[in-house]
Design a protein around this motif. Sequence first.
Motif, PDB file in Angstrom:
ATOM      1  N   UNK A  64      41.812  11.793   2.950  1.00 38.24           N
ATOM      2  CA  UNK A  64      40.646  12.398   3.605  1.00 38.24           C
ATOM      3  C   UNK A  64      40.226  11.567   4.810  1.00 38.24           C
ATOM      4  N   UNK A  65      40.184  10.252   4.639  1.00 38.03           N
ATOM      5  CA  UNK A  65      39.801   9.362   5.735  1.00 38.03           C
ATOM      6  C   UNK A  65      40.721   9.551   6.940  1.00 38.03           C
TER       7      UNK A  65
ATOM      8  N   UNK B  13      44.420  19.029  -4.567  1.00 37.74           N
ATOM      9  CA  UNK B  13      45.203  17.970  -5.210  1.00 37.74           C
ATOM     10  C   UNK B  13      45.988  17.180  -4.163  1.00 37.74           C
ATOM     11  N   UNK B  14      45.889  15.865  -4.228  1.00 36.90           N
ATOM     12  CA  UNK B  14      46.603  15.005  -3.291  1.00 36.90           C
ATOM     13  C   UNK B  14      45.734  14.487  -2.165  1.00 36.90           C
ATOM     14  N   UNK B  15      44.546  15.086  -1.986  1.00 42.29           N
ATOM     15  CA  UNK B  15      43.641  14.598  -0.937  1.00 42.29           C
ATOM     16  C   UNK B  15      42.570  13.724  -1.576  1.00 42.29           C
ATOM     17  N   UNK B  16      42.912  12.454  -1.699  1.00 43.05           N
ATOM     18  CA  UNK B  16      41.951  11.472  -2.183  1.00 43.05           C
ATOM     19  C   UNK B  16      41.188  10.879  -1.017  1.00 43.05           C
TER      20      UNK B  16
ATOM     21  N   UNK C 237      37.880  19.791   1.386  1.00 42.85           N
ATOM     22  CA  UNK C 237      39.259  19.294   1.352  1.00 42.85           C
ATOM     23  C   UNK C 237      39.518  18.445   0.112  1.00 42.85           C
ATOM     24  N   UNK C 238      38.488  17.756  -0.348  1.00 40.27           N
ATOM     25  CA  UNK C 238      38.649  16.855  -1.485  1.00 40.27           C
ATOM     26  C   UNK C 238      38.937  17.599  -2.785  1.00 40.27           C
TER      27      UNK C 238
END
Length: 727
Positions: A543-544, A536-539, A532-533
């Motif tokens: 993610x947490x 783009x946009x999933x920092x 998922x990381x």
Amino acid sequence: MNYFLLIAREIGIGKEQVASAVNLFNEGATVPFIARYRKEKTGGLDETQLRSIEEKYNYYNLLEERKQTVLKSIEEQGKLTPELEEKIRSATKLQTVEDLYLPYKPKRKTRATIAIAKGLEPLADFILDNPLFDGSLEEEASKYIDPEKGVETAEDAIKGAGDIIAERISDTAEVRAAVREYLLENSFLVSEKAQLKPEERDKNKKDVYEVYHRFSIPVKKIKPYQTLAVNRGEREKFLKVSISYEREEVEKIIYEKFFPYERTVFEDFLKETVRDSLLRLISPSIEREIRNHLTEEADNHAIEVFATNLRQLLLQPPISGKIIMGIDPGYVSGCKVAVIDTTGKYLEGTTIYPHEPQKKTEAAKKTTLELIKKYSVDLIAIGNGTASRETELLIAEIIKENNLDTKYLIVSEAGASVYSASVLAKSEFPDLEAAQRGNISIARRVLDPLAELVKIDPKSIGVGLYQHDVDQKKLSKKLDDVVVSCVNYVGVDLNTASLSLLSYVSGLSKPIAKRIVDYREKRGRFNTREELKEIRGIGEKVFEQSAGFLKIPGGENPLDNTFIHPESYGAVQKLLDLAGVSPAEINKKGNLIELYVKSKGIDKVAEQVGTGVPTLKDIIENLKKPGRDPREDLPKPILRSDVLKMEDLKIGMRLKGTVRNIVDFGAFVDIGVKHDGLIHISQMSNRFVKNPFDIINVSDIVEVEILNVDIEKERISLKLIGKAAEI
């Protein structure tokens, strides 16, 4: 002002729990994430408590902002005293702040402001400050005669002074609070038939408010549905509504609150001024407040009913692994038929015309049977709209005549037409007409109700009470919260979830959900949550918040198919090492892990693996049943192969049915005939039932007894015998 303490008292939890929750909100954490993964920090607060904290915290922030605005305004006028400042700062309600601000609020032109402009304020002060004056009020008032200012006589001056005093009375916070309290406890809401000329009323509206033509009820006893009905009747100009109360009693309360002395020579004049202040200034605004208060309470109640029904509907258990035929019944336009496979993929569809006016019954039977046999259809879902029961009869005949193992069930089609005309439906099935998309939706609602219903505006799902009459903004927020809660409670398959489903996952926005779908289409399935990381946009923060709710069946790591958060994978590995279980053995030996923890003591094991006890309990539960759908434990819908008619029903007959909708006065149950039966709240238990939701839920399978059948009025009265789980 310690708002955390106030919130804690209101909810009945600890101040530290409130502070922890608010800190997590401020860090960008979502309610589902906090409820599931931050139990140690909040002391185990559930979603309901967390949303209540969020709502109350937002209210108190708004209150604090308003206090600052009011204090600044009064200070700029040079009228802010230490006593007034303390009252405003210590207020815990917006209404109290507004009451205190009223005397200092910039006013439009009023009778009092006009009198002040005429120079009559000193006369008003004289009357208030000299209760034992032994002279003539007319002589005193004559000093203020000024034809240039419009004060022609002493009587004019006295009248102007009365206007000033009346407004001061109305502007006094203690007076307004006392009147408000009295009316809330002692007034009546009264409605009567509105006397309007025919041309003043909408001809398309019918007067269905006979019960409210001569209606009176104490304000404190009115039911939410009565408030909403009266409001609608008033809005449609069929009813005239007012608040009734003992005027003399309220005047006495005002007089005693405002005037500090036991007697005054101006008593008659001041009592008349109190009456004027009440009728002209206080009563209209307080009555509006009370009507608004009743409406807000009714709105909140109706929204809660809708939200509860919606949650139960969304969490219906899926019927997986079946080939399903969906039928959207109709007369003139025919019945739309569609077949989907076990994954929800559209296979084939057509239109049949078994009913009036075409009445091509035999051709319809032949076409339907061919589709059933061609695709080995296991289950037929029939929409519950127009021609539903006639279509049910047709399907029952096909099953019986051909000795098929196929079953059928009636499905709510509410919102199917909304979905079929949506941009989403057009993108899913660009080559199909809108009507055909609707019956695909009906079929998919059986395969996975949650996955399909999230595509529809919650307000269109049809399980509410007066949903069109309530605060639409508040309703939308509440229903969105319900959908978010349900989606994250169930979790989603990262490799199959639709854009609609993904967009409700904790931490994910629609743009990010779209990128996840695009990623799958370009690069294939996800094998680990870590992938998922790459999107783009999933920092780290996104993610947490989202990872724990996104499951990967058949992925590289079996933990990715559980609700165990990646942040706890290290703790899980330590636990597995202690119990002597390898990750590959989780599916077979999950129960052994629980036995190991019990033998060693959960507190000790939690310390060894480096996690809190609540989190360890959740880990153990997920290791016992990895990939488990929490909806699996709920009773499955009733599947039928034959049909009943109202004429077949007899008093005393017992049947099983499905709860379709719950309202204040009872529940509507589908027992397999054309019309749903009603279990009145009085027939739900041998004891007094205050709230139907205390007894049953939407989608419950229940056994009922027929109490009465009125074929002419198409009404069926039922008595609840028990729920499927209890029978």
